[in-house]
Design an enzyme around this catalytic site. Structure first.
Site, PDB file in Angstrom:
ATOM      1  NE  ARG A 118      41.396  44.155  42.069  1.00 13.96           N
ATOM      2  CZ  ARG A 118      40.472  43.800  42.978  1.00 13.96           C
ATOM      3  NH1 ARG A 118      39.305  43.350  42.611  1.00 13.96           N
ATOM      4  NH2 ARG A 118      40.715  43.921  44.248  1.00 13.96           N
ATOM      5  CE  LYS A 119      36.645  37.070  39.659  1.00 12.76           C
ATOM      6  NZ  LYS A 119      36.849  38.120  38.667  1.00 12.76           N
TER       7      LYS A 119
END
Length: 180
Positions: A118-119
């Site tokens: 998700r980064k």
């Protein structure tokens, strides 16, 4: 002239408004292509819809250097206005797809899957996760609501791992839960 990218002062000053040109997007290095629809959309906006776009390949294809992946014909000013943004997005997304494909190939036959994170770059999550899929990878959760991921700070705040897990299960009984 301003279609959301600002005015290209140099092009407005040096190129006749009715001049038309054709541009080609050509790969400099071998790799997996990702972002062709995005590049085409940018060019359509920059040219105010007055553009002919031909994609010569599809996202997810592994191509060699020199491959012509996209051709655009339209107002020269518009093509120049949209080219850098289109090229930056194509390069960024194709780089992600290419690197993902390398890792996918590395674990081929093992049953392992390459997953993303998700980064991601702010504002580019959907596109970057799409590029991972183009490279043969698998997406992790898109949003914080798709799965619970209990981390050390959640454990501390809840009092224990058991308490954190219990609270997630009680609040979202069917949600997948991961512990990191």
């Amino acid at each position: 002239e301003d279609v959301g990218f600002g005015v290209d002062a140099t092009s407005v000053a040096t190129i006749d408004a009715d001049q038309r040109s054709t541009g080609r997007f050509v790969l400099r290095r071998p790799g997996v292509v990702a972002g062709l629809p995005v590049a085409a959309a940018v060019m359509a906006i920059a040219c105010r819809g007055d553009v002919e776009i031909s994609a010569h390949h599809e996202d997810g294809e592994q191509l060699q250097s020199g491959a012509n992946i996209l051709s655009v014909t339209g107002p020269t000013r518009g093509l120049l206005l949209g080219e850098r943004t289109s090229l930056n997005l194509l390069g960024h997304l194709s780089g992600i797809a290419t690197l993902t494909k390398r890792w996918v190939d590395e674990v081929s036959g093992t049953g392992c899957r390459i997953r993303d994170t998700r980064k991601t770059t702010p504002g580019l999550r959907v596109l970057e996760k799409y590029a991972v899929r183009c490279g043969g990878g698998t997406n992790h959760r898109m949003t914080l609501s798709e799965a619970a991921m209990i981390k050390d700070n959640h454990i501390v705040a809840a009092g224990s791992l058991t308490a954190a897990f219990g609270k997630v299960r009680a609040t979202f009984p069917d949600l997948p839960v991961e512990v990191e």
